[in-house]
Motif scaffolding. Structure first.
Motif, PDB file in Angstrom:
ATOM      1  N   GLY A   1      40.951 -32.149 -28.196  1.00 26.23           N
ATOM      2  CA  GLY A   1      40.746 -33.104 -29.273  1.00 26.23           C
ATOM      3  C   GLY A   1      39.352 -33.138 -29.846  1.00 26.23           C
ATOM      4  N   VAL A   2      38.582 -32.073 -29.639  1.00 28.34           N
ATOM      5  CA  VAL A   2      37.190 -32.035 -30.106  1.00 28.34           C
ATOM      6  C   VAL A   2      37.078 -31.049 -31.261  1.00 28.34           C
ATOM      7  N   ASP A   3      36.670 -31.549 -32.418  1.00 23.02           N
ATOM      8  CA  ASP A   3      36.443 -30.675 -33.565  1.00 23.02           C
ATOM      9  C   ASP A   3      35.104 -29.971 -33.429  1.00 23.02           C
ATOM     10  N   ALA A   4      35.026 -28.772 -33.975  1.00 20.47           N
ATOM     11  CA  ALA A   4      33.785 -28.003 -33.914  1.00 20.47           C
ATOM     12  C   ALA A   4      33.457 -27.445 -35.292  1.00 20.47           C
ATOM     13  N   ILE A   5      32.185 -27.372 -35.583  1.00 16.19           N
ATOM     14  CA  ILE A   5      31.691 -26.760 -36.813  1.00 16.19           C
ATOM     15  C   ILE A   5      31.299 -25.328 -36.499  1.00 16.19           C
ATOM     16  N   ARG A   6      31.832 -24.405 -37.257  1.00 12.17           N
ATOM     17  CA  ARG A   6      31.558 -22.982 -37.070  1.00 12.17           C
ATOM     18  C   ARG A   6      30.518 -22.557 -38.107  1.00 12.17           C
ATOM     19  N   LEU A   7      29.464 -21.891 -37.654  1.00 16.46           N
ATOM     20  CA  LEU A   7      28.352 -21.525 -38.523  1.00 16.46           C
ATOM     21  C   LEU A   7      28.144 -20.012 -38.447  1.00 16.46           C
ATOM     22  N   PRO A   8      28.769 -19.249 -39.354  1.00 19.16           N
ATOM     23  CA  PRO A   8      28.685 -17.783 -39.281  1.00 19.16           C
ATOM     24  C   PRO A   8      27.351 -17.260 -39.792  1.00 19.16           C
TER      25      PRO A   8
END
Length: 387
Positions: free
Chosen positions: A41-48
């Motif tokens: 239930g944890v959202d993550a921000i992806r930073l390419p």
């Protein structure tokens, strides 16, 4: 779908199984971590990165308020080529209380602890958030964490402290040197060695420049370390490689010098870089343009990792010392991403399980006791943030 839970050792086995040498993609590991977080239930921000073949990951557990704690670890590891391993470096091997594999100490051991404890963090009634940062390219430039740092205070709440989980043996380190690396290219003009006025030797010019760099290094030694924290107690300049020329009777057309400066916090690298440029122009005039426009010198600074300056009494230092039950911070000799966090105004320390002396070597390992101690440390930290 990821399983509901994995022990730290099981998580470490998963992470070691991803070959994330710095020249390769870390996306399979990031995919796994993002799926694991989502399963809880944890959202993550992806930073390419610009090329799209690597990414950092940032996730927040707990209330979306300022004042939380960042737990940061890099996902890349150094190469294994040319090393004699007793077992497959990308398959965790456990024997005699040790877990062997590339990155076990530096620093997938810490990453594994943080990810394995996600279910515990989620179940804890946190009043201040835990931010998880997984970065890339720490072993090469320490630039893979920059976008994640920029997200705090913009897309995410601003934390009160950062703990970078480098292997300190769970000591709290609040200081390390910075490192700047330079590739100097010396261009000359070929001519017969009996007619030196018709060209310019890049090798001779490179030698003259190295002599001046030696003198600059001696001056840095003389400047010393006003903090008294570092060993050796001064900034250092080291020329590592030099290559050029084609034959003994030909003035060399080109020469390359590879070198670095490891500097104590407070040293202004901008000033030093300007001084190196002035030295280069002086050598050009003396060795490359004496008889005509026969050459030039260029300096490319490929890496500049800022040091970590002591911040006595900072939130990061006080919290980490309290949680790991130490009385005072220490200094480490290696570089890290911590200086980049500190440069953004975030109080930062290093604290993680394992021993840096085992890193970058064949048969790298972390002990099972160190993993257990690291788990206890992170559980105490979560308790602190629930009060």
């Amino acid at each position: 779908m990821s399983p509901a839970s994995l022990s730290p050792l099981e998580m470490l086995e998963r992470l070691v199984g991803f070959d994330t040498e710095s020249q390769k993609s870390n996306l399979p590991l990031i995919d796994f971590a993002q799926d694991w977080l989502a399963a809880h239930g944890v959202d993550a921000i992806r930073l390419p990165n610009a090329a799209g073949d690597k990414a950092a990951l940032v996730a927040t557990i707990g209330p979306k308020v300022d004042g939380g704690i960042v737990l940061s670890g890099h996902t890349d590891v150094v190469p294994v080529a040319g090393q004699s391993w007793s077992s497959d470096p990308y398959r965790l091997h456990v024997a005699d209380g040790r877990a062997y594999g590339r990155g076990t100490t530096d620093m997938k051991g810490f990453d594994a602890l943080v990810l394995a404890l996600v279910p515990h963090f989620v179940a804890t009634d946190l009043v201040r958030p835990i931010h998880i940062v997984l970065s890339y390219d720490e072993e090469t430039t320490c630039l893979g964490v920059v976008d994640a740092i920029a997200a705090f205070g913009r897309d995410l709440p601003r934390p009160a402290a950062v703990i970078v989980g480098e292997p300190t043996g769970l000591e709290v380190a609040d200081a390390h040197k910075g490192v700047a690396m330079c590739e100097t290219r010396v261009g000359g003009t070929e001519a017969h060695s009996s007619r030196i006025t018709e060209g310019a030797s890049a090798v001779m010019a490179a030698g003259a420049l190295v002599a001046r760099l030696n003198a600059l290094g001696d001056r840095l030694i003389g400047d010393g370390d006003p903090t008294g924290r570092f060993d050796p107690p001064f900034s250092t300049l080291h020329v590592a490689t030099i290559a050029g020329g084609s034959a003994r009777n030909i003035l060399a057309r080109e020469c390359a010098i590879g070198w670095e400066i490891r500097y104590i916090p407070g040293v202004d690298m901008g000033v030093l870089q300007a001084e190196v440029e002035a030295l280069s122009r002086a050598v050009e005039a003396e060795r490359l343009t004496r008889y005509g426009p026969f050459g030039a010198i260029s300096n490319v600074w490929s890496v500049d990792v800022p040091g970590l300056a002591p911040e006595p009494g900072s939130e990061a230092e006080r919290l980490a010392l309290r949680v790991v039950r130490r009385n005072r911070p220490v200094t480490v000799s290696y570089g890290s991403e911590a200086g980049r966090f500190q440069g953004a105004g975030l109080p930062t320390v290093l604290c993680g399980p394992g021993d840096i002396a085992r890193a970058h070597k064949a048969d790298e390992y972390i002990t099972l006791d160190e993993l257990a101690d690291g788990e206890a440390f992170l559980r105490r930290l979560a308790a602190e943030l629930s009060r």
